[in-house]
Design an enzyme around this catalytic site. Structure first.
Site, PDB file in Angstrom:
ATOM      1  N   ASP A  11      -8.416  55.153  33.356  1.00 15.93           N
ATOM      2  CA  ASP A  11      -8.767  56.553  33.047  1.00 15.93           C
ATOM      3  C   ASP A  11     -10.230  56.738  32.165  1.00 15.93           C
ATOM      4  O   ASP A  11     -11.263  55.531  32.134  1.00 15.93           O
ATOM      5  CB  ASP A  11      -8.219  56.273  31.746  1.00 15.93           C
ATOM      6  N   ASP A  13     -11.882  59.682  29.883  1.00 20.06           N
ATOM      7  CA  ASP A  13     -12.024  59.769  27.937  1.00 20.06           C
ATOM      8  C   ASP A  13     -11.077  59.115  27.353  1.00 20.06           C
ATOM      9  O   ASP A  13      -9.838  59.038  27.923  1.00 20.06           O
ATOM     10  CB  ASP A  13     -11.706  61.242  28.105  1.00 20.06           C
ATOM     11  N   ASP A 208      -5.347  55.104  27.654  1.00 16.08           N
ATOM     12  CA  ASP A 208      -4.908  55.753  26.693  1.00 16.08           C
ATOM     13  C   ASP A 208      -3.657  56.327  25.813  1.00 16.08           C
ATOM     14  O   ASP A 208      -3.387  56.623  25.404  1.00 16.08           O
ATOM     15  CB  ASP A 208      -6.649  55.715  25.543  1.00 16.08           C
TER      16      ASP A 208
END
Length: 266
Positions: A11, A13, A208
């Site tokens: 991922d 961001d 996250d």
């Protein structure tokens, strides 16, 4: 040294990129190690193709496979499009959102319904980067309003009836075609890798937020990077030897998690 048949899927961001300023400086030493060892690093993000290819240029990963728009767009190594938008799929998706917003009296805003300048304010990006973030091909980004929470289930049901999914990211909600999540995209890239090389790599995934759950379920080893909102999970396989949760956020956590799995004594 990492195994030669290794693939990292990450991922962006809040994971590879800092949640606040989008810096990836803390990740560079580990990224340099992976690049020097010839390990594919696959960006798997809600970001658009324009955003991801620009970041690939900045990180020396041009030509690597990537997943854009939470899995609605999948591009193999060398630029082969493995999954992409259907004809007028985005227009139909936006029509469904407009109809549901009116029918349920919702107040969410979308990237397509506002200007580059407003998206820049929402995200902290500069205007040019915000323009790239709005250049979507197969999904839409929502700024959800808390006052609409009591109608969220009805909204999700309405989307499902139209063949659409609602997933939560670190900052925003995302609407995309059903079956186009990050986990499905990872499996598609692995199948492509096996066709091209005849080998099945060991995969390490990092994320996250809740929209990374499918990604982390689809890999061999999972890194949950400490975030600023809801975490990924629950996982199908949450054994400690498979899932590592970082103490540091963002790119510091990215480096921490990969170092944990790449230690020479493992």
């Amino acid at each position: 040294m990492p195994a030669p048949d290794l693939m990292v899927v990450t991922d962006l961001d809040g994971t590879f990129l800092d949640h606040h300023d989008y810096s990836f400086a803390a990740a560079l030493p580990v990224l340099d190690r992976l690049r020097s060892d010839g390990v594919p690093v696959v960006f798997c993000s809600s970001k658009t193709t324009a955003e991801i290819t620009a970041l690939q240029e900045r990180t020396g990963l041009t030509g690597e496979a990537f997943v854009a728009e939470n899995g609605a767009v999948v591009v193999g190594r060398g630029g082969t499009v493995l999954a992409g938008p259907a004809d007028d799929g985005l227009g139909r998706l936006q029509d469904v959102l407009d109809d549901l917003r009116d029918a349920l009296d919702l107040h969410f805003a979308t990237f397509s319904s506002v200007s580059d300048e407003i998206v820049a304010t929402w995200t902290g990006l500069d205007v040019d980067a915000a323009s790239a973030a709005r250049r979507r091909a197969a999904s839409e980004v929502l700024l959800w309003h808390a006052e609409d929470d009591d109608r969220a289930d009805d909204f999700r049901a309405g989307l499902a009836a139209s063949g659409l999914d609602l997933v939560r990211g670190g900052r925003f909600w995302h609407v995309l075609p059903t079956g186009c999540g990050k986990g499905a995209a990872v499996r598609m890239l692995l199948a492509d890798h096996e066709r091209r090389t005849g080998r099945t790599p060991c995969t390490i995934g990092l994320g996250d937020g809740p929209n990374d759950t499918d990604l982390l379920d689809a890999v061999d080893l999972a890194v949950v990077v400490r975030g600023h909102g809801p975490a990924p999970g629950p996982f199908v396989d949450d054994r400690r030897e498979r899932v590592y949760r970082t103490t540091a956020p963002g790119p510091h956590g990215w480096a921490e998690g990969l170092t944990h799995f790449l230690r020479s004594d493992r």
